[in-house]
Design an enzyme around this catalytic site. Structure first.
Site, short mmCIF file in Angstrom:
data_model
loop_
_atom_site.label_atom_id
_atom_site.label_comp_id
_atom_site.label_asym_id
_atom_site.label_seq_id
_atom_site.Cartn_x
_atom_site.Cartn_y
_atom_site.Cartn_z
N SER A 184 0.84 -1.22 -0.07
CA SER A 184 -0.10 -0.08 -0.07
C SER A 184 0.85 1.26 0.18
O SER A 184 0.18 2.46 -0.52
CB SER A 184 -1.09 -0.19 1.19
OG SER A 184 -0.30 -0.18 2.46
N HIS A 212 -5.62 -3.21 -3.12
CA HIS A 212 -5.08 -2.28 -4.03
C HIS A 212 -5.17 -3.19 -5.24
O HIS A 212 -4.80 -2.62 -6.28
CB HIS A 212 -3.68 -1.79 -3.91
CG HIS A 212 -3.68 -1.04 -2.37
ND1 HIS A 212 -4.36 0.32 -2.30
CD2 HIS A 212 -3.38 -1.48 -1.21
CE1 HIS A 212 -4.41 0.77 -1.06
NE2 HIS A 212 -3.73 -0.13 -0.49
N LYS A 243 -12.28 0.68 -2.27
CA LYS A 243 -11.19 1.53 -2.81
C LYS A 243 -11.69 1.37 -4.32
O LYS A 243 -12.52 1.95 -4.64
CB LYS A 243 -9.96 0.80 -2.64
CG LYS A 243 -9.24 1.05 -1.39
CD LYS A 243 -8.31 0.53 -0.56
CE LYS A 243 -7.84 0.99 0.65
NZ LYS A 243 -6.86 0.20 1.35
C1 LIG Z 1 -6.98 0.06 2.98
C2 LIG Z 1 -6.30 -1.18 3.25
C3 LIG Z 1 -6.87 -2.18 4.20
C4 LIG Z 1 -8.14 -1.61 5.08
O1 LIG Z 1 -9.39 -1.75 4.32
P1 LIG Z 1 -10.53 -0.93 4.86
O2 LIG Z 1 -11.66 -1.54 4.16
O3 LIG Z 1 -10.37 0.48 4.39
O4 LIG Z 1 -10.49 -0.94 6.24
C5 LIG Z 1 -6.32 -3.37 4.38
N1 LIG Z 1 -5.38 -3.65 3.91
C6 LIG Z 1 -4.72 -2.97 2.90
C7 LIG Z 1 -3.76 -3.40 2.24
C8 LIG Z 1 -5.09 -1.44 2.77
O5 LIG Z 1 -4.52 -0.72 1.75
#
Ligand SMILES: *Cc1c(COP(=O)(O)O)cnc(C)c1O
Length: 395
Positions: A184, A212, A243
């Site tokens: 990330s 992602h 996302k």
């Molecule tokens: C954003 C993210 C999460 C958390 O997901 P949410 O739905 O925002 O709680 C978990 N793992 C990674 C790698 C992320 O980028």
């Protein structure tokens, strides 16, 4: 007031270390062009990789979902909160990753953070388990590993040789390898094929956090597993839905028995109110777009923008990550320097967040630009020009 004094000292320390974080208030829908304090800003911050957060069809489905199911679920899934919309979404998600996970069933969660807690706490509940965790894993995986009753061994970033040695040396009855797919804060892709082969050889679970990747990678947007053409009975897959899918929530897809155990045991699943069913209804619309021609077009445009940024950035001192994803870090080093760079960009109406420890290792504070299919080529050109110029003039 002694208690508040203690808090104030902690806050002052954060300030001294240039680690204080602040929030900006956004007055417009999620998009590259935002309105902040009445001012237009061009943002390279969001994880709305396909530009679906403000897509008319998704917004309409959300409104329709609210009309059909109301605003809230009213209870947890195991009481009365599991609606037809949640059920449809789970069936749809199981089909979505079905080609890559054997006997797949899917389970929806309120957030990816909670899904990761649930996976690791469930798989690692056996006191004799070991979690093999990649060093750059997301905070939610780190916290999930802490919550599990298992021992945790961290292996260096992308180092499958080191991981193989750890697996070889372990006689744990339950082995769990856990990794982000696309990292990330760095944007690079884990060596998933090699990890999967290792896990099969050592009888280990492979937990993949595709926050992602889902929606963005793969011909049909099915994520990192499609991109790497992987299929394994050992995979426990976590995809987030806030996302690229543009709405919110997350899901776990794994062998049906794993999912059944999570329903029975995972506290992050059981002891929380189910997400509003309207979100699940909106996500069905979002998945239609991701899997259809429009999704393919959006992914192609995003790839073109990534290529444009790759060519357009000409940095000499600041280091770029080895990323070919929509996450593009520019590693500056010191916290203060990264903050100054972000502030200078913001002055020009460009919002690129500075990321500091503990989100990234100390000494690697960075600008993290994220691209979206909602950006235009002109906007990416503006970002490249501003970053190139800024590096030249930075102290
Ligand atoms: C954003 C993210 C999460 C958390 O997901 P949410 O739905 O925002 O709680 C978990 N793992 C990674 C790698 C992320 O980028």
């Amino acid at each position: 007031m002694n208690m508040i004094d203690t808090i104030e000292r902690q806050l002052a320390q954060l300030d001294t270390d240039k680690l204080t974080r602040t929030r900006r208030i956004v007055d417009s829908p999620c998009a590259p062009r935002l309105l902040i304090d009445g001012q237009p800003v061009l943002a390279f911050c969001s994880n709305d990789y396909l530009g679906l957060a403000a897509h008319p069809a998704v917004i309409e489905a959300l409104a329709e979902g609210a009309r059909l199911y109301g605003a809230g679920s009213g209870a947890s899934h195991l009481i009365s909160g599991h609606s037809r919309a949640h059920q449809r979404l789970e069936e749809r998600l199981a089909e979505f990753v079905g080609p890559h996970v054997e006997s797949a069933r899917a389970l929806s969660f309120c957030t990816g953070y909670m899904a990761n807690l649930a996976i690791l706490a469930t798989l690692g509940a056996d006191g004799d388990g070991v979690i093999f965790s990649e060093s750059l894993n997301h905070a939610s995986l780190i916290d999930g590993a802490r919550l599990a009753q298992a021992q945790v061994k961290v292996y260096p970033h992308a180092d499958t040789v080191a991981l193989a040695a750890l697996l070889e040396a372990s006689n744990a009855t339950v082995k769990i390898v856990v990794t982000d797919s696309v990292f990330s804060m760095d944007g690079d892709l884990a060596p998933l094929a090699a990890l999967s082969a290792l896990c099969e050889r050592h009888g280990a679970w492979l937990v993949i956090d595709d926050a992602h990747g889902i929606g963005v990678l793969g011909e049909h947007g099915r994520g990192a597993l499609e991109h790497c053409d992987l299929r394994s009975p050992n995979i426990v897959y976590m995809g987030t839905l806030g996302k690229a899918a543009g709405v919110g929530g997350a899901f776990v897809a794994a062998h049906a028995k794993v999912i059944e155990l999570m329903i029975q045991r995972a506290r992050a699943y059981i002891y929380t109110t189910a997400a509003p069913p309207a979100l699940a209804h909106a996500l069905l619309a979002s998945l239609d777009i991701i899997g259809g021609a429009e999704g393919a077009q959006r992914r192609a445009h995003l790839r073109a923008l990534i290529g444009q940024l790759d060519e357009g950035l000409q940095l000499r001192r600041w280091r770029r990550g080895a990323s070919s994803s929509a996450i593009q870090p520019v590693i500056i080093g010191a916290n203060e320097a990264a903050l100054a760079a972000a502030a200078a960009l913001y002055e020009q109406g460009l919002w690129v967040p500075a990321i500091r420890p503990p989100t990234v290792p100390a000494g690697t504070a960075r600008l993290r630009a994220t691209l979206s299919a909602a950006h235009t080529h002109d906007e990416v050109a503006r970002l490249c020009a501003a970053l190139n110029q800024l590096e030249r003039s930075a102290p």
